[in-house]
Enzyme design. Sequence first.
Site, mmCIF file in Angstrom:
data_model
loop_
_atom_site.group_PDB
_atom_site.id
_atom_site.type_symbol
_atom_site.label_atom_id
_atom_site.label_comp_id
_atom_site.label_asym_id
_atom_site.label_seq_id
_atom_site.Cartn_x
_atom_site.Cartn_y
_atom_site.Cartn_z
ATOM 1 N N ARG A 147 2.320 8.836 -6.495
ATOM 2 C CA ARG A 147 1.970 10.194 -6.971
ATOM 3 C C ARG A 147 2.183 10.444 -8.457
ATOM 4 O O ARG A 147 1.778 11.494 -8.953
ATOM 5 C CB ARG A 147 2.731 11.273 -6.181
ATOM 6 C CG ARG A 147 2.594 11.190 -4.672
ATOM 7 C CD ARG A 147 1.168 11.296 -4.224
ATOM 8 N NE ARG A 147 1.058 11.459 -2.764
ATOM 9 C CZ ARG A 147 -0.026 11.166 -2.083
ATOM 10 N NH1 ARG A 147 -1.103 10.710 -2.690
ATOM 11 N NH2 ARG A 147 -0.063 11.335 -0.779
ATOM 12 N N HIS B 208 1.551 5.212 -2.144
ATOM 13 C CA HIS B 208 1.100 6.223 -3.110
ATOM 14 C C HIS B 208 2.358 6.843 -3.711
ATOM 15 O O HIS B 208 3.118 7.509 -3.000
ATOM 16 C CB HIS B 208 0.260 7.296 -2.410
ATOM 17 C CG HIS B 208 -0.984 6.736 -1.770
ATOM 18 N ND1 HIS B 208 -2.197 6.683 -2.409
ATOM 19 C CD2 HIS B 208 -1.185 6.180 -0.552
ATOM 20 C CE1 HIS B 208 -3.097 6.131 -1.617
ATOM 21 N NE2 HIS B 208 -2.502 5.807 -0.475
ATOM 22 N N HIS C 103 -10.664 0.810 1.453
ATOM 23 C CA HIS C 103 -10.398 1.850 2.451
ATOM 24 C C HIS C 103 -11.704 2.002 3.228
ATOM 25 O O HIS C 103 -12.672 2.548 2.714
ATOM 26 C CB HIS C 103 -10.015 3.137 1.726
ATOM 27 C CG HIS C 103 -9.897 4.351 2.603
ATOM 28 N ND1 HIS C 103 -8.948 5.314 2.395
ATOM 29 C CD2 HIS C 103 -10.613 4.780 3.661
ATOM 30 C CE1 HIS C 103 -9.083 6.274 3.292
ATOM 31 N NE2 HIS C 103 -10.102 5.976 4.081
ATOM 32 N N HIS D 292 0.848 -1.203 0.000
ATOM 33 C CA HIS D 292 0.000 0.000 0.000
ATOM 34 C C HIS D 292 0.883 1.253 0.000
ATOM 35 O O HIS D 292 1.310 1.723 1.054
ATOM 36 C CB HIS D 292 -0.896 -0.007 1.241
ATOM 37 C CG HIS D 292 -2.013 0.987 1.193
ATOM 38 N ND1 HIS D 292 -3.268 0.730 1.670
ATOM 39 C CD2 HIS D 292 -2.069 2.260 0.720
ATOM 40 C CE1 HIS D 292 -4.042 1.778 1.496
ATOM 41 N NE2 HIS D 292 -3.319 2.737 0.923
ATOM 42 N N ASP E 118 1.288 2.642 3.777
ATOM 43 C CA ASP E 118 0.385 3.702 3.302
ATOM 44 C C ASP E 118 1.207 4.962 3.013
ATOM 45 O O ASP E 118 0.787 6.084 3.329
ATOM 46 C CB ASP E 118 -0.730 3.992 4.308
ATOM 47 C CG ASP E 118 -1.839 4.854 3.700
ATOM 48 O OD1 ASP E 118 -1.836 5.067 2.476
ATOM 49 O OD2 ASP E 118 -2.707 5.322 4.461
ATOM 50 N N ASN F 81 -4.809 6.621 -6.982
ATOM 51 C CA ASN F 81 -5.268 8.020 -6.924
ATOM 52 C C ASN F 81 -4.232 8.987 -7.480
ATOM 53 O O ASN F 81 -3.786 9.921 -6.824
ATOM 54 C CB ASN F 81 -5.690 8.409 -5.510
ATOM 55 C CG ASN F 81 -4.587 8.263 -4.493
ATOM 56 O OD1 ASN F 81 -3.612 7.549 -4.729
ATOM 57 N ND2 ASN F 81 -4.717 8.935 -3.372
#
Lengths: 427, 333
Positions: free
Chosen positions: A62, A60, A179, A58, A305, A92
Amino acid sequence: MPGPDLIVRNVLWQDELVSLWIEQGVVQRLAPPDEPCSEGEQLHGGGALLLPGLIDAHVHLREPGFEYKEDIASGLEAAARGGFSAVLAMANTRPVNDSAAVTSFMRDRAAEAHPFGPRLHPVGALTKGLAGQELAPLAELAEAGCVAFSNDGLPVASPDLFRRAMEYASDLGLVVIDHCEDPVLAEGASMNEGRISGLLGLKGQPVVAESMQVARDILLAEYLDLPIHLAHISCRQSVELIRWAKARGVRVSAETCPHYLLWTEEMVQGYNTLAKVNPPLRTDDDVLALRQAVREGVIDILVTDHAPHADHEKEVPMDEAPNGISGLDTALSLSWKLVREGVLSPQDLCALWSARPGALFSLPVNRFQHGDPADFILFNPDLEWTVTPETLRSKGKNTPCLGQTLPGRVVAHGITGKILFHDVDAS
Amino acid sequence: MLWPHKDLLCISQLTAAEILYVFQVARRFAEINTRPVKKVPTLKGKSVILFFVEPSTRTKTSFDIAGKRLSADTYSLAASSSSLRKGENLKDSALTLQAMHPDALVLRHHQSGASEFLARRLSCSVINAGDGWHAHPTQALLDGFTLSEVWGDDMAGKTVLIVGDIAHSRVARSDVLLFTALGARVRICAPRTLLPAGVRQWPVEVFSDLTEACNGVDAVVCLRLQLERQKAGLLPDLREYARTYGLGARHLSKANPGVLVMHPGPMNRGVEIDAALADAENSLILDQVSAGVATRMALLFLFLTRKDATDQGDARGDQVESPQPQSPSLQED
């Protein structure tokens, strides 16, 4: 039988000094430390701990869209230094990873920036644009290389759509990561709802915002007899629901992050935006429950995360600050704190950060058995380091660890037998 | 007393002695407000920026008058006329203002913690004129000062009730801290939807029945009800709120004789307080406004003269002495 390409000598594996013999990218065997061999490159481990390459399910990264916070190159650099041989990157981005083009772009960028790894495994969006209205083209995403699906960051409010997503994903053999957050109960929250939010005058997120969605997902998973993976669990109530579900045989798995095992809402005192994370840091009681759950296997895996942000984005009043902690650089050291505190054993770490995430997401895992991928790290637990913006490889310097001295450093990292780095002085 | 603080962010940073000292200084400045010429040169040459990102009339005017009566130069800046409107963030806006070398920045902001955020980044004094739901320390000080003018400084044995939207009230949070610091017992009364999380751990008694809550109290502080609370689903409607939590004479019949009524304003007459009660003899609502100017004069004096001591390399470090009774600085200009 051909000889090894690489021998990693004098390393500690399960309290025994060994050498790791690697041949054509896979583990040949663990041998006595001084067993002679004239072939192959030699790497001297100096008694460091030998661990499998970690998997962070998990993160991110970007890119595309928010390269000023992190890009795939810098994110994977932080992963490599942090001991991670593989990461699962959430969807995302901008554009959202809801098409094969974005998935392919992410994989290409990773291969270009770090041809020998760490590996980037994209997680596809569950719904188009993460808007929670229509299913994303899950088959197309799977074909392009996504290893799971999630609307992480923007949870799907509709139970009906979420049910259909689980059903559709199951045909593809891929798991849905949820989530767990009721978007209405959680709206506008900056921290955990409780004593401190009341004193600071901040809108809090109640634990039921998470646990209600956990309950929904568990009930759906049982009804449909399908697997569900619950992201970044933060509170006792969720843990108790997951324990209950597992006892009933529901196909539920769950993750939490080192920060939920170490820190509480007290960290937010003084309007510390670096401690603003979603779900929020909770209470001592939640930390106790999570620690027990991790030890018992109720929580299956650890994840970071990893949520990097630019400094100026966190240098604002609490309500305006984005959620997230940059975690790849510090995760293993924070986990080692848990080992030092007796919460986890080194074997637990291997399971939580490697074997179980590998099994959950069908990724190859190194158990140091013949034929396993030679993804490994050498970890010196006695080496301490101070977290400063300069010591973090991620572009995101947003961690409450800034200024803290943490235990343990990765001193070497090999992926399929290729050495990404070896800090001779540190080992 | 020596004044040790660079900023005023929250009542929790002040000791009871410091709170009483503010009252003592305010009492002296209150006298200036009754003179024919209401101006003294005490803070001549000092500049104070009134940075009101959230709109305000009475607090801003009160600070403005307080500064001007002490001969400080005050500059008002609203969000609508600042670079915030052009997308600049709070930190950069404040650093820009600081580059103009003010002695103090008085900040009103809609976000909790905004004052603390700026205080950590600015070298000038930051005075919190209300931040989100968090704190309104100058309001609490003027509320305390108003009551101390009636009761004296020792509030032990007194019971103060705060009624209304506690959850979203910075006044309530600051008043609770101040009144309890001065030894008063504090009660709060609100529907559960307007109580903050963790309120049972506050040093207060919590009520949901206003009549019961008024039993034996010495003062009642009514809080303004923001009309949008109904839209947020926290209340059925204003009529019902007024019927249940609007302070009226029937509630006060159980209070102690001489009970005092207060309101930080602006008032919704007929909603949180009966219109006649607001104008009654035991209402201190306008006294609070007058006390606000004196209290803010005291605060500006304490914070702005404190800086002089550090600038002059005072051997006592970063502390400064209080104005003496015969201080020439209090003479008319």
